[in-house]
Design an enzyme around this catalytic site. Sequence first.
Site, mmCIF file in Angstrom:
data_model
loop_
_atom_site.group_PDB
_atom_site.id
_atom_site.type_symbol
_atom_site.label_atom_id
_atom_site.label_comp_id
_atom_site.label_asym_id
_atom_site.label_seq_id
_atom_site.Cartn_x
_atom_site.Cartn_y
_atom_site.Cartn_z
ATOM 1 N N ARG A 1 15.986 -77.426 -64.431
ATOM 2 C CA ARG A 1 17.349 -76.909 -64.549
ATOM 3 C C ARG A 1 17.430 -75.403 -64.296
ATOM 4 N NH1 ARG A 1 18.284 -78.952 -70.453
ATOM 5 N NH2 ARG A 1 16.256 -77.936 -70.417
ATOM 6 N N LYS B 1 2.446 -89.394 -70.141
ATOM 7 C CA LYS B 1 2.496 -89.927 -71.502
ATOM 8 C C LYS B 1 3.420 -89.036 -72.333
ATOM 9 C CE LYS B 1 -0.724 -87.754 -74.556
ATOM 10 N NZ LYS B 1 -1.811 -87.769 -75.444
ATOM 11 N N HIS C 1 -4.877 -88.861 -68.168
ATOM 12 C CA HIS C 1 -5.821 -87.986 -67.463
ATOM 13 C C HIS C 1 -7.281 -88.275 -67.844
ATOM 14 C CE1 HIS C 1 -5.222 -85.576 -71.117
ATOM 15 N NE2 HIS C 1 -6.426 -85.135 -70.912
ATOM 16 N N HIS D 1 -5.661 -92.923 -74.785
ATOM 17 C CA HIS D 1 -6.972 -92.456 -74.307
ATOM 18 C C HIS D 1 -8.136 -93.296 -74.847
ATOM 19 C CE1 HIS D 1 -4.680 -89.179 -72.888
ATOM 20 N NE2 HIS D 1 -4.657 -88.478 -73.998
HETATM 21 N N1 LIG Z 1 1.793 -80.050 -71.604
HETATM 22 C C1 LIG Z 1 0.807 -80.925 -71.650
HETATM 23 O O1 LIG Z 1 -0.375 -80.584 -71.745
HETATM 24 C C2 LIG Z 1 1.119 -82.402 -71.574
HETATM 25 C C3 LIG Z 1 0.058 -83.308 -71.702
HETATM 26 C C4 LIG Z 1 0.322 -84.676 -71.581
HETATM 27 C C5 LIG Z 1 1.611 -85.106 -71.359
HETATM 28 N N2 LIG Z 1 2.626 -84.204 -71.262
HETATM 29 C C6 LIG Z 1 3.978 -84.735 -71.007
HETATM 30 O O2 LIG Z 1 4.471 -84.165 -69.798
HETATM 31 C C7 LIG Z 1 5.867 -83.962 -69.872
HETATM 32 C C8 LIG Z 1 6.161 -82.480 -69.628
HETATM 33 O O3 LIG Z 1 5.519 -81.729 -70.626
HETATM 34 P P1 LIG Z 1 5.523 -80.144 -70.675
HETATM 35 O O4 LIG Z 1 4.547 -79.753 -71.714
HETATM 36 O O5 LIG Z 1 5.396 -79.553 -69.321
HETATM 37 O O6 LIG Z 1 6.996 -79.874 -71.243
HETATM 38 P P2 LIG Z 1 7.814 -78.511 -71.179
HETATM 39 O O7 LIG Z 1 6.925 -77.318 -71.097
HETATM 40 O O8 LIG Z 1 8.828 -78.579 -72.269
HETATM 41 O O9 LIG Z 1 8.569 -78.613 -69.775
HETATM 42 C C9 LIG Z 1 9.613 -79.507 -69.549
HETATM 43 C C10 LIG Z 1 10.096 -79.348 -68.120
HETATM 44 O O10 LIG Z 1 11.188 -80.219 -67.918
HETATM 45 C C11 LIG Z 1 12.295 -79.470 -67.412
HETATM 46 N N3 LIG Z 1 13.535 -80.118 -67.887
HETATM 47 C C12 LIG Z 1 13.949 -80.270 -69.182
HETATM 48 N N4 LIG Z 1 15.123 -80.927 -69.219
HETATM 49 C C13 LIG Z 1 15.449 -81.201 -67.927
HETATM 50 C C14 LIG Z 1 16.547 -81.839 -67.304
HETATM 51 N N5 LIG Z 1 17.576 -82.336 -68.026
HETATM 52 N N6 LIG Z 1 16.552 -81.950 -65.969
HETATM 53 C C15 LIG Z 1 15.535 -81.458 -65.221
HETATM 54 N N7 LIG Z 1 14.471 -80.827 -65.749
HETATM 55 C C16 LIG Z 1 14.434 -80.698 -67.090
HETATM 56 C C17 LIG Z 1 12.091 -78.085 -67.976
HETATM 57 O O11 LIG Z 1 12.692 -77.078 -67.233
HETATM 58 P P3 LIG Z 1 14.215 -76.571 -67.496
HETATM 59 O O12 LIG Z 1 14.332 -76.297 -68.962
HETATM 60 O O13 LIG Z 1 14.342 -75.380 -66.625
HETATM 61 O O14 LIG Z 1 15.078 -77.680 -67.055
HETATM 62 C C18 LIG Z 1 10.581 -77.950 -67.791
HETATM 63 O O15 LIG Z 1 10.274 -77.646 -66.464
HETATM 64 C C19 LIG Z 1 6.285 -84.466 -71.254
HETATM 65 O O16 LIG Z 1 6.663 -85.808 -71.155
HETATM 66 C C20 LIG Z 1 4.990 -84.367 -72.062
HETATM 67 O O17 LIG Z 1 4.967 -85.282 -73.130
HETATM 68 C C21 LIG Z 1 2.407 -82.869 -71.358
#
Ligand SMILES: NC(=O)c1ccc[n+]([C@@H]2O[C@H](COP(=O)([O-])OP(=O)(O)OC[C@H]3O[C@@H](n4cnc5c(N)ncnc54)[C@H](OP(=O)(O)O)[C@@H]3O)[C@@H](O)[C@H]2O)c1
Length: 484
Positions: free
Chosen positions: A51, A148, A178, A240
Amino acid sequence: MVSRVIPVDDFDLVIFGGTGDLARRKILPGLFRRFRSGQMPADSRIIGAARSELDTSGYRAMIREAIVEFGGDEKSDTDTLDQFLNALEYVAIDAKGEGGWSELKSLIRDKVIKAFYFSVAPSLFGDLAERLHAHEIADADSRIVVEKPFGRDLASAQALNATLAEHFDERQIYRIDHYLGKETVQNLMAVRFGNVLFEPLWNSHYVDHIQITVAETVGVGGRGGYYDKSGAMRDMVQNHLMQLLCLIAMEPPSVFGANEVRDEKLKVIRALQPVEAHHIVRGQYDASDDAASYRADVENPRSFTESFVAMKCHVSNWRWSDTPFYLRTGKKMKARTSEIAVVFKDLGHKMFEGDSARHRNILAIRLQPNEGMDLQVTIKEPGPGGMRLIDVPLDMTFADALGDDAEDATDAYERLIMDVIRGNQTLFMRGDEVEAAWAWTDPIIEGWEARNDVPKLYDAGSAGPDDAMMLMHRDGRRWRDIKG
Ligand SMILES: NC(=O)c1ccc[n+]([C@@H]2O[C@H](COP(=O)([O-])OP(=O)(O)OC[C@H]3O[C@@H](n4cnc5c(N)ncnc54)[C@H](OP(=O)(O)O)[C@@H]3O)[C@@H](O)[C@H]2O)c1
């Protein structure tokens, strides 16, 4: 040893959540390494979408910073990084809104592989799938990658599968875990099925038990809100640890194909017996001198969520009828390690006089740190002094075996993304596998909730609650030391 890099076909990859933590820490640094190695074709494109109102140059600057911070190596020469960043575009899109989709469509080429990485909260998966379809951006050959957590119980996983199935076939859906992308995990299958040594011994006749440990030193970090509603069982065991268990326990597939491997894994999950309450220990880390308690970390003084689980499970089939599987995972443990240990039985007869020690062969498969394997074998202690026996490891640390190439060993995420482009689903979870895993996990969690089960406290920096030790001791066994 020289590793070979085979370039994948030209692709356009859209990363929804392209500004998020996962994209910046793992996905884009991983893609950069694939670009640098020559595996990602120079013409391929990566389109970040989220966004935030950014333009492409702002996005490239953000990702440059991320790669410098999280790239994890010193080899990033500026020219190569510039070339990689030139392959990046950005489109501002709200998954729930209609703006930005036609711009996205105009950026995507016709005759290349199209992949869409949903690196956003699962609640947005349906919106994205629907709009990709409605705006005719995805086609019948496009792939989607989903992160996940895939549901929080069987019902929500089924609902998520049904939502995705409205617009994508199962052969287009890549559910990422992963752990399955780790070099050692694939090597586990190579060692098992590629050597005559192991497969004949891989059963209850020769294997006493199997231990799977995934220990982290970190606490819940900034994920406290999410984690407190999830806990170790949902966050680690259901995905995992279950996947590792499947790879260890499964029957050899007839060929190494995506569906054949996943069929065998599914049979293992379905053969898992329900776990009895006294075969599970739940724990929660307590405060220590220099660290806050779990409850302080999640800002919930009455939380009963577990940050640790240890359990004994049985795979009810011919191969494993008498071999227990012990699983253990926790946060704020004494060291960071992920390991599978196949502990073979004692020899039935001791022929070396005076040797009263217990000698056992153990195949230890280390996923982190120092990915590799070692096989503990019994030999004669060198030197004069008779037949004294000692146990020594035959060590195969991949960093040693690969020499300079170890630096280039593909990180799990980048390997899996390349598999998506190649259209190889072997290392991704199929919908029925995920549902079967929840069907096994749900009654355990429901049992805790019904009993208001209170987790045992353990000291941060320890090996978990004492009861977890007892789980093994009762059976005359013991956990392997948690070593980093
Ligand atoms: N981080 C990890 O190590 C990790 C590991 C395993 C799984 N995951 C999974 O991967 C996913 C992402 O995790 P993350 O840690 O990267 O989360 P994050 O840091 O909160 O990032 C979320 C992303 O989604 C975007 N977003 C949020 N609402 C949106 C919308 N309505 N439309 C379009 N984009 C939107 C946000 O950008 P804007 O706010 O600019 O829209 C941001 O780019 C989650 O499902 C999480 O459970 C993450």
